[in-house]
Enzyme design. Structure first.
Site, PDB file in Angstrom:
ATOM      1  N   ASP A  99       8.716  12.693 -68.010  1.00  0.00           N
ATOM      2  CA  ASP A  99       7.955  13.665 -67.232  1.00  0.00           C
ATOM      3  C   ASP A  99       8.803  14.928 -67.080  1.00  0.00           C
ATOM      4  OD1 ASP A  99       9.862  13.050 -65.362  1.00  0.00           O
ATOM      5  OD2 ASP A  99       8.502  12.140 -63.939  1.00  0.00           O
ATOM      6  N   ASP A 271       0.363   5.468 -66.625  1.00  0.00           N
ATOM      7  CA  ASP A 271       1.676   5.005 -66.155  1.00  0.00           C
ATOM      8  C   ASP A 271       1.662   4.888 -64.643  1.00  0.00           C
ATOM      9  OD1 ASP A 271       3.798   7.164 -64.757  1.00  0.00           O
ATOM     10  OD2 ASP A 271       2.027   8.073 -65.658  1.00  0.00           O
ATOM     11  N   CYS A 309      -1.704 -16.788 -68.163  1.00  0.00           N
ATOM     12  CA  CYS A 309      -0.781 -15.721 -68.558  1.00  0.00           C
ATOM     13  C   CYS A 309       0.213 -16.241 -69.591  1.00  0.00           C
ATOM     14  CB  CYS A 309      -0.036 -15.185 -67.334  1.00  0.00           C
ATOM     15  SG  CYS A 309       1.113 -13.829 -67.707  1.00  0.00           S
ATOM     16  N   CYS A 311       3.206 -14.728 -70.247  1.00  0.00           N
ATOM     17  CA  CYS A 311       4.519 -14.109 -70.051  1.00  0.00           C
ATOM     18  C   CYS A 311       5.605 -15.172 -69.894  1.00  0.00           C
ATOM     19  CB  CYS A 311       4.508 -13.176 -68.839  1.00  0.00           C
ATOM     20  SG  CYS A 311       4.630 -13.995 -67.229  1.00  0.00           S
ATOM     21  N   CYS A 314       5.545 -17.131 -66.493  1.00  0.00           N
ATOM     22  CA  CYS A 314       4.512 -18.159 -66.331  1.00  0.00           C
ATOM     23  C   CYS A 314       4.715 -19.341 -67.260  1.00  0.00           C
ATOM     24  CB  CYS A 314       3.136 -17.533 -66.544  1.00  0.00           C
ATOM     25  SG  CYS A 314       2.684 -16.370 -65.228  1.00  0.00           S
ATOM     26  N   HIS A 340       6.104 -10.589 -64.945  1.00  0.00           N
ATOM     27  CA  HIS A 340       4.714 -11.072 -64.895  1.00  0.00           C
ATOM     28  C   HIS A 340       3.733  -9.939 -64.638  1.00  0.00           C
ATOM     29  CE1 HIS A 340       1.068 -13.204 -64.003  1.00  0.00           C
ATOM     30  NE2 HIS A 340       0.998 -12.493 -62.888  1.00  0.00           N
TER      31      HIS A 340
END
Length: 378
Positions: A99, A271, A309, A311, A314, A340
């Protein structure tokens, strides 16, 4: 100056959803091609809080974002440049965006003065005087070396009067032109549409930015405390005047419903710090709804956090263990919960991309919002 190759940076639109008008495409960057729409994790100080770059890749992040203002203070743009730019400094070989520091015009309002030449700040760490101009914002971002850099703008507090917003938009446009003149690297430069809740100012700002010409366009001044219907109108007031062949970035949006509403309005990039911030406070997004891992009911819950999930968290840990880590103040807990939440949000956007290609995005959006609720912050 880091020589990021702008050559080849472009958005390739592959499909427009017949049901909604949402876009699916490929954003080609010097550090790889990424699918859009996408959610970008925020790595303010050249790190997504608590995560390694290997974990960032594992959650299938496309682009990550770093903060120009904060990196200019710590470790300093000169240090990052000497290291070879952000990618080498943090050992990340994927696409990055910085940014401009313009959001600090908003967030550090008590310690800044806005002038035509730029913004005078007080360093939030030690009180030292700082100055950001459009030219200085570009210079710092060129030192940092991200693939995508942003024009310097003023993010105005909501609500604002029409008169103040008109003055601010005109100043933001002048700053955008100055920044483009100062831009010497081959990084992609985005302009930022401001204008608050006023449709004519959004149209005016977008139209003038397109006349100046940028590699992509962001919609700024959203998700800063305004009601949801106002936020969505700000998008509606801006998108019709942006080129269809350039990426569109909705800044600072990270809740499920806002992202889906933005996608449905033709936005490509999002974002927000929300998923990692709420994770560090024990709040988790799951396929069964919101989970507050601090609750005693999870003390003897030996099931995965979310059995839908994929990930790392998990697949390997139980709710009982995650609660234990969190309530014990262990940093591993914050790390696993952040993994997660980020993967959950990125996977949700992956589902949106599939739905767009299958011309059923509205159905997907409605299904997800009905399942998780239409409340910002989740």
């Amino acid at each position: 100056m880091i020589n990021n190759m702008k050559k080849g940076f472009h958005l390739e639109i592959k499909h427009i959803c017949k049901q909604s008008g949402a876009r699916y495409g490929i954003l080609h960057t010097p550090h790889g091609d990424v699918e859009v729409p996408m959610f970008m994790p925020v790595g303010t100080l050249a790190t997504v809080k608590t995560l390694s770059v290997e974990e960032i890749k594992e959650i299938r992040s496309g682009v990550i974002l770093a903060n120009t203002y904060h990196l200019s203070l710590r470790p300093g743009a000169d240090i990052v440049e000497k290291a070879g730019g952000l990618h080498k400094f943090m050992n990340y070989d994927g696409p990055m965006l910085t940014d401009s520091g313009g959001f600090q015009v908003f967030s550090l309002a008590a310690n800044r003065k806005i002038k035509e030449e730029g913004v005078h700040f007080k360093n939030h760490l030690n009180g030292d005087k700082l100055f950001f101009s459009p030219e200085r914002a570009i210079e710092i971002q060129e030192q940092l070396g991200a693939d995508i850099i942003m024009s310097f703008d003023e993010c105005v507090h909501y609500p604002a009067t029409y008169e103040y917003m008109l003055d601010s938009v005109n100043r933001t446009l002048r700053w955008a032109e100055r920044g483009k003149v100062a831009h010497k690297s081959k990084q992609a430069l985005f302009g930022i549409v401001q204008g608050g809740e006023f449709p004519e100012l959004r149209k005016y700002c977008a139209t003038k930015l397109v006349e100046v010409g940028f590699d992509g366009y962001a919609i700024g001044g959203t998700s800063i405390g305004e009601p949801k219907d106002v936020c969505l109108k700000m998008i509606d007031y801006s998108v019709p005047y942006l080129p269809s062949d350039k990426p569109r970035y909705l800044m600072g949006v990270g809740s499920i419903d806002y992202i889906l509403e933005g996608i449905g309005r033709g936005m490509d990039m999002f974002d927000c710090v929300l998923p990692t911030r709420i994770a560090r406070h024990g709040a988790l997004m799951t396929s069964k709804g919101r989970v507050n891992i601090r609750k005693a009911e999870y003390k003897e819950d030996f099931t995965p956090l979310d059995d839908e999930c994929d990930c790392y968290t998990c697949k390997n840990y139980t709710r009982a263990y995650l609660r234990h880590l969190y309530t014990s103040g262990e940093s591993l807990g914050q790390r696993l919960l952040s993994i997660h939440n980020l993967r959950f949000l990125i996977k949700m956007v992956e589902g949106a991309r599939i739905a767009i290609r299958e011309d059923r995005f509205n159905d997907y959006k409605n299904e997800i919002i009905e399942k998780f609720g239409d409340v910002k912050g989740f």
